[in-house]
Design a protein around this motif. Sequence first.
Motif, mmCIF file in Angstrom:
data_model
loop_
_atom_site.group_PDB
_atom_site.id
_atom_site.type_symbol
_atom_site.label_atom_id
_atom_site.label_comp_id
_atom_site.label_asym_id
_atom_site.label_seq_id
_atom_site.Cartn_x
_atom_site.Cartn_y
_atom_site.Cartn_z
ATOM 1 N N LYS A 1 0.818 -1.186 0.000
ATOM 2 C CA LYS A 1 0.000 0.000 0.000
ATOM 3 C C LYS A 1 0.868 1.259 0.000
ATOM 4 N N LYS A 2 1.974 1.223 0.733
ATOM 5 C CA LYS A 2 2.863 2.377 0.788
ATOM 6 C C LYS A 2 3.477 2.653 -0.576
ATOM 7 N N ARG A 3 3.796 1.594 -1.285
ATOM 8 C CA ARG A 3 4.372 1.727 -2.629
ATOM 9 C C ARG A 3 3.369 2.373 -3.585
ATOM 10 N N GLN A 4 2.099 2.019 -3.504
ATOM 11 C CA GLN A 4 1.059 2.602 -4.357
ATOM 12 C C GLN A 4 0.892 4.091 -4.058
ATOM 13 N N ILE A 5 0.917 4.439 -2.794
ATOM 14 C CA ILE A 5 0.793 5.844 -2.407
ATOM 15 C C ILE A 5 1.992 6.630 -2.943
ATOM 16 N N PHE A 6 3.172 6.054 -2.801
ATOM 17 C CA PHE A 6 4.379 6.701 -3.306
ATOM 18 C C PHE A 6 4.284 6.898 -4.825
ATOM 19 N N ASP A 7 3.820 5.874 -5.539
ATOM 20 C CA ASP A 7 3.665 5.965 -6.993
ATOM 21 C C ASP A 7 2.652 7.043 -7.372
ATOM 22 N N GLN A 8 1.562 7.123 -6.620
ATOM 23 C CA GLN A 8 0.556 8.149 -6.888
ATOM 24 C C GLN A 8 1.137 9.550 -6.682
ATOM 25 N N VAL A 9 1.916 9.713 -5.619
ATOM 26 C CA VAL A 9 2.540 11.010 -5.355
ATOM 27 C C VAL A 9 3.499 11.370 -6.480
ATOM 28 N N MET A 10 4.267 10.407 -6.953
ATOM 29 C CA MET A 10 5.209 10.658 -8.046
ATOM 30 C C MET A 10 4.464 11.008 -9.337
ATOM 31 N N ASP A 11 3.344 10.334 -9.612
ATOM 32 C CA ASP A 11 2.537 10.653 -10.793
ATOM 33 C C ASP A 11 1.975 12.076 -10.704
ATOM 34 N N MET A 12 1.502 12.437 -9.526
ATOM 35 C CA MET A 12 0.960 13.786 -9.336
ATOM 36 C C MET A 12 2.069 14.833 -9.517
ATOM 37 N N LYS A 13 3.265 14.527 -9.014
ATOM 38 C CA LYS A 13 4.391 15.441 -9.160
ATOM 39 C C LYS A 13 4.714 15.625 -10.644
ATOM 40 N N LYS A 14 4.685 14.547 -11.397
ATOM 41 C CA LYS A 14 4.949 14.602 -12.837
ATOM 42 C C LYS A 14 3.882 15.430 -13.542
ATOM 43 N N GLN A 15 2.606 15.228 -13.182
ATOM 44 C CA GLN A 15 1.516 15.977 -13.789
ATOM 45 C C GLN A 15 1.614 17.465 -13.465
ATOM 46 N N ILE A 16 1.974 17.784 -12.225
ATOM 47 C CA ILE A 16 2.131 19.193 -11.830
ATOM 48 C C ILE A 16 3.246 19.834 -12.650
ATOM 49 N N GLY A 17 4.317 19.093 -12.859
ATOM 50 C CA GLY A 17 5.413 19.609 -13.685
ATOM 51 C C GLY A 17 4.962 19.886 -15.110
ATOM 52 N N GLU A 18 4.169 18.978 -15.679
ATOM 53 C CA GLU A 18 3.659 19.165 -17.037
ATOM 54 C C GLU A 18 2.711 20.364 -17.091
ATOM 55 N N PHE A 19 1.851 20.510 -16.065
ATOM 56 C CA PHE A 19 0.939 21.653 -16.013
ATOM 57 C C PHE A 19 1.724 22.962 -15.917
ATOM 58 N N TYR A 20 2.789 22.933 -15.152
ATOM 59 C CA TYR A 20 3.615 24.121 -14.990
ATOM 60 C C TYR A 20 4.246 24.517 -16.326
ATOM 61 N N GLU A 21 4.713 23.533 -17.088
ATOM 62 C CA GLU A 21 5.284 23.814 -18.408
ATOM 63 C C GLU A 21 4.223 24.378 -19.339
ATOM 64 N N GLN A 22 3.015 23.802 -19.309
ATOM 65 C CA GLN A 22 1.925 24.306 -20.147
ATOM 66 C C GLN A 22 1.558 25.732 -19.755
ATOM 67 N N LEU A 23 1.559 26.016 -18.466
ATOM 68 C CA LEU A 23 1.253 27.354 -17.987
ATOM 69 C C LEU A 23 2.298 28.349 -18.492
ATOM 70 N N GLY A 24 3.546 27.945 -18.488
ATOM 71 C CA GLY A 24 4.611 28.800 -19.010
ATOM 72 C C GLY A 24 4.429 29.088 -20.492
ATOM 73 N N GLU A 25 4.073 28.071 -21.259
ATOM 74 C CA GLU A 25 3.830 28.257 -22.691
ATOM 75 C C GLU A 25 2.646 29.189 -22.925
ATOM 76 N N LEU A 26 1.573 29.006 -22.160
ATOM 77 C CA LEU A 26 0.411 29.874 -22.289
ATOM 78 C C LEU A 26 0.763 31.318 -21.950
ATOM 79 N N LYS A 27 1.587 31.488 -20.918
ATOM 80 C CA LYS A 27 2.011 32.830 -20.527
ATOM 81 C C LYS A 27 2.795 33.489 -21.652
ATOM 82 N N ASN A 28 3.707 32.750 -22.275
ATOM 83 C CA ASN A 28 4.490 33.280 -23.393
ATOM 84 C C ASN A 28 3.588 33.630 -24.572
ATOM 85 N N ASN A 29 2.632 32.752 -24.882
ATOM 86 C CA ASN A 29 1.703 33.012 -25.986
ATOM 87 C C ASN A 29 0.862 34.247 -25.704
ATOM 88 N N LEU A 30 0.383 34.380 -24.468
ATOM 89 C CA LEU A 30 -0.424 35.537 -24.091
ATOM 90 C C LEU A 30 0.397 36.816 -24.209
#
Length: 114
Positions: free
Chosen positions: A2-31
């Motif tokens: 169970k601890k491993r699944q929670i850790f994997d979920q946290v890592m996936d969320m961290k990856k998604q946040i990083g991707e969202f941050y990159e998209q936000l940067g691109e949107l800011k540049n486009n704007l």
Amino acid sequence: MKKRQIFDQVMDMKKQIGEFYEQLGELKNNLSTLLEENHRLEMENHHLRQRLEKQTEDIENESDNDDTDLAPGEGYDNLARIYEEGFHICNYEFGSPRDEDCIFCLDLLSKKNE
């Protein structure tokens, strides 16, 4: 396990946040690019309107001073072509798209035919 699944979920969320941050940067540049272009076009439009108003005033002053009729020239032909392409040629809305006939544009065109 169970601890491993929670850790994997946290890592996936961290990856998604990083991707969202990159998209936000691109949107800011486009704007930023769009805002700069919009400002440039507004300034260009402002200068074109001032130039048209001055030319219109000069033409009106010349026609008031001259008793002879001026023959329509290439400039008037270009204005008529621009109007037929769907843009305003009057000093109130010059260069902006028009959906229907404009009495100011038509008045300007009728002056050239007189």
